[in-house]
Design an enzyme around this catalytic site. Structure first.
Site, PDB file in Angstrom:
ATOM      1  N   SER A 101       0.732  -1.194  -0.121  1.00 49.68           N
ATOM      2  CA  SER A 101       0.170  -0.084  -0.118  1.00 49.68           C
ATOM      3  C   SER A 101       0.797   1.093  -0.071  1.00 49.68           C
ATOM      4  O   SER A 101       2.032   1.197   0.366  1.00 49.68           O
ATOM      5  CB  SER A 101      -0.952  -0.001   1.269  1.00 49.68           C
ATOM      6  N   GLN A 102       0.264   2.273  -0.362  1.00 47.69           N
ATOM      7  CA  GLN A 102       1.014   3.934  -0.379  1.00 47.69           C
ATOM      8  C   GLN A 102       1.257   4.036   0.963  1.00 47.69           C
ATOM      9  O   GLN A 102       0.617   3.718   1.942  1.00 47.69           O
ATOM     10  CB  GLN A 102      -0.206   4.621  -0.884  1.00 47.69           C
TER      11      GLN A 102
END
Length: 220
Positions: A67-68
């Protein structure tokens, strides 16, 4: 990795925390410290190494992403974790989110359904040493009943609703953070369990891979 490279990744990590995370409103110092310590570049494939600290999610194989950074920090802060807090994570993936939770002092139990990702994360987390983390291969939608109840549950895959076993395995007064929605429109929700009540607040729009429910029994 030489000294120059270590210094470069250390600088990239601190820049990531300051520019991508703190400036967007994440204020929990425990989370910020954990994000500044965990070597994110170790959790991405070599082909993605140069983008390890970029403001985006990255593919790690099998249709899964890491994930970011901001999303990891935002969801971790929403969980309100710290030393002694027992956290169940659904979707180990690369192991990065588990490492951040462990660096926050939490006791982490993480489930991954894809054997290769499970083995890779297990080796890496053991090598890096990011705290008290136990991994399991299996269907995350069923939770980890033998280790329940959990003070916190973090789901890193999207579903139309929170699976019933996860609701049941959350301790009274506990928090559950999960992306809820369809394949195109999802929102991170923070649920609080109070007796028979399971109320939530909506945090931010996100895009996660779907939570897949296996038909067979997960392995331990």
């Amino acid at each position: 990795m030489g000294t120059y490279s270590r210094r470069r990744t250390d600088r990239q990590r601190l820049d990531m925390v300051e520019k991508q995370i703190r400036r967007r409103g994440v204020a929990d110092e425990r989370v910020l410290q954990a994000m500044s310590l965990v070597p994110r570049h170790r959790f991405v494939p070599k082909a993605q190494f140069s983008a390890a600290y970029a403001d985006c999610a990255l593919p790690i194989g099998h249709g899964v992403t890491i994930s970011q950074p901001y999303v990891v920090a935002m969801m971790t802060e929403a969980l309100s974790v710290g030393p002694g807090i027992r956290v169940l994570e659904i979707g180990t993936g690369s192991g990065y989110q588990a490492a951040v939770l462990g660096a926050c002092g939490a006791e982490v139990f993480s489930i991954e359904r894809i054997p290769e990702l499970h083995r890779r994360a297990d080796r890496l987390l053991e090598e890096i040493g990011c705290g008290d983390i136990a991994l399991r291969l299996g269907d995350g939608s069923r939770g980890w009943p033998e280790r329940a109840p959990f003070d916190r549950i973090l789901v890193t895959a999207a579903a139309p609703d929170v699976p019933a076993p996860l609701r049941e395995q959350l301790a009274d007064g506990g928090l559950l953070v999960a992306p809820v929605g369809d394949d195109w429109l999802q929102t991170v929700r923070r649920y609080r369990k109070m007796g028979a009540s399971f109320e939530y607040e909506e945090l931010e729009g996100v895009r996660f891979v779907p939570l897949i429910v296996d038909s067979g029994e997960g392995s331990g």
